[in-house]
Design a protein around this motif. Structure first.
Motif, PDB file in Angstrom:
ATOM      1  N   PHE A  33      17.054 -12.180   5.886  1.00  0.00           N
ATOM      2  CA  PHE A  33      15.538 -11.606   6.362  1.00  0.00           C
ATOM      3  C   PHE A  33      14.801 -12.646   7.201  1.00  0.00           C
ATOM      4  O   PHE A  33      13.885 -12.162   8.068  1.00  0.00           O
ATOM      5  N   ARG A  51      16.920  -1.712   5.718  1.00  0.00           N
ATOM      6  CA  ARG A  51      16.804  -2.234   4.263  1.00  0.00           C
ATOM      7  C   ARG A  51      18.054  -2.438   3.559  1.00  0.00           C
ATOM      8  O   ARG A  51      19.076  -1.893   3.926  1.00  0.00           O
ATOM      9  N   GLU A  64      19.898   3.487  -0.812  1.00  0.00           N
ATOM     10  CA  GLU A  64      19.015   3.719  -1.696  1.00  0.00           C
ATOM     11  C   GLU A  64      19.551   3.055  -3.132  1.00  0.00           C
ATOM     12  O   GLU A  64      20.626   3.696  -3.605  1.00  0.00           O
ATOM     13  N   ARG A 111       4.427  -6.408   3.155  1.00  0.00           N
ATOM     14  CA  ARG A 111       5.006  -5.379   4.196  1.00  0.00           C
ATOM     15  C   ARG A 111       3.602  -4.441   4.576  1.00  0.00           C
ATOM     16  O   ARG A 111       3.948  -3.064   4.967  1.00  0.00           O
TER      17      ARG A 111
HETATM   18  N1  LIG Z   1      14.114   2.513  -1.492  1.00  0.00           N
HETATM   19  C1  LIG Z   1      14.877   1.652  -1.207  1.00  0.00           C
HETATM   20  C2  LIG Z   1      13.905   0.420  -0.725  1.00  0.00           C
HETATM   21  C3  LIG Z   1      14.811  -0.567  -0.285  1.00  0.00           C
HETATM   22  C4  LIG Z   1      13.960  -1.789   0.496  1.00  0.00           C
HETATM   23  O1  LIG Z   1      12.742  -1.650   0.764  1.00  0.00           O
HETATM   24  N2  LIG Z   1      14.479  -3.134   0.288  1.00  0.00           N
HETATM   25  C5  LIG Z   1      13.577  -4.230   0.795  1.00  0.00           C
HETATM   26  C6  LIG Z   1      14.186  -5.319  -0.042  1.00  0.00           C
HETATM   27  S1  LIG Z   1      13.383  -5.360  -1.543  1.00  0.00           S
HETATM   28  C7  LIG Z   1      14.054  -4.457   2.156  1.00  0.00           C
HETATM   29  O2  LIG Z   1      15.299  -4.235   2.586  1.00  0.00           O
HETATM   30  N3  LIG Z   1      13.031  -4.913   2.983  1.00  0.00           N
HETATM   31  C8  LIG Z   1      13.184  -5.338   4.512  1.00  0.00           C
HETATM   32  C9  LIG Z   1      12.105  -4.774   5.281  1.00  0.00           C
HETATM   33  O3  LIG Z   1      11.275  -4.226   4.874  1.00  0.00           O
HETATM   34  O4  LIG Z   1      12.364  -5.282   6.420  1.00  0.00           O
HETATM   35  C10 LIG Z   1      15.850   1.382  -2.144  1.00  0.00           C
HETATM   36  O5  LIG Z   1      15.448   1.322  -3.247  1.00  0.00           O
HETATM   37  O6  LIG Z   1      17.076   0.964  -1.756  1.00  0.00           O
END
Ligand SMILES: N[C@@H](CCC(=O)N[C@@H](CS)C(=O)NCC(=O)O)C(=O)O
Length: 205
Positions: A33, A51, A64, A111
């Motif tokens: 990240f 994600r 997901e 975010r």
């Molecule tokens: N609804 C998805 C949400 C996944 C998600 O938002 N993951 C976050 C990490 S907790 C992410 O990858 N964030 C990267 C970003 O927003 O750039 C799931 O449960 O897999």
């Protein structure tokens, strides 16, 4: 063999725990990240949502958290899924709540740009996170069985998902001891061998 895409400390921790519990051989790919690896062309070609988690299986890519957990559990004889129809529905109930409400509440801390353009709006959203996360913890405190697991006597995939999300609570300004049942459950989950192993390895947790 499965390839599991994750970043440390994210909701992908839930999948990491289940993979450990099931003893499923897999490759881990850490998405960085810090360098916006989740938005790199290579990663976006795998998961256009940018994600984690994602898993690449021989039948294609799955994303997901809840869907991945259910897929892995069902692929392994419905491990960590209750036989009883209603209890299994409660497992999904917990997971949908985490995905739609508690994870989204947490995401307002870092975010805000997903929802608003002005930095002052992001600050406003971040300032609300201790309240919204505390509300979520209070809801869970009252709603879940904790007997001793989230929906009953046996651990389910809902426990692994819940653990990944409740881990964020203290960092989001919530005092977990205000919700003693949730707090006790969290301590119990922290001591599971799968979780201890991931903590010791230091790559995921
Ligand atoms: N609804 C998805 C949400 C996944 C998600 O938002 N993951 C976050 C990490 S907790 C992410 O990858 N964030 C990267 C970003 O927003 O750039 C799931 O449960 O897999």
């Amino acid at each position: 063999m499965l390839t599991f895409y994750l970043a440390k400390g994210t909701v992908a921790v839930a999948v990491a725990i289940l993979l450990e519990e099931l003893g499923v051989p897999h490759h881990r790919r850490i998405v960085d990240f810090a360098t916006e690896g989740q938005r790199s062309p290579d990663y976006l070609s795998l998961n256009p949502k940018g994600r984690v988690p994602a898993i690449a299986t021989e039948d294609g890519v799955l994303t997901e958290t809840g869907a991945i957990l259910a897929y892995l559990a069902e692929a392994h004889g419905s491990a960590f899924l209750p036989d009883d129809l209603v209890t299994r529905a409660h497992v999904r109930e917990v997971m949908f709540y985490l995905a739609s409400t508690m994870h989204v509440a947490h995401a307002h801390k870092m975010r805000g740009a997903r929802w608003a353009d002005r930095p002052e709006s992001w600050q406003d959203m971040a300032a609300k996170v201790p309240d919204t996360m505390a509300d979520c913890c209070r809801y869970l405190e009252d709603a879940l069985a904790f007997a001793p697991f989230a929906v009953g006597a046996e651990p389910t995939i809902a426990d692994f998902y819940l653990f990944a999300v409740v881990r964020w609570a203290e960092g989001d300004g919530v005092t977990l001891t205000d919700t003693p049942r949730l707090s006790e459950w969290f301590e119990m989950m922290s001591e599971r061998p799968s979780v201890r192993k991931l903590i010791t390895e230091g790559e995921v947790l």
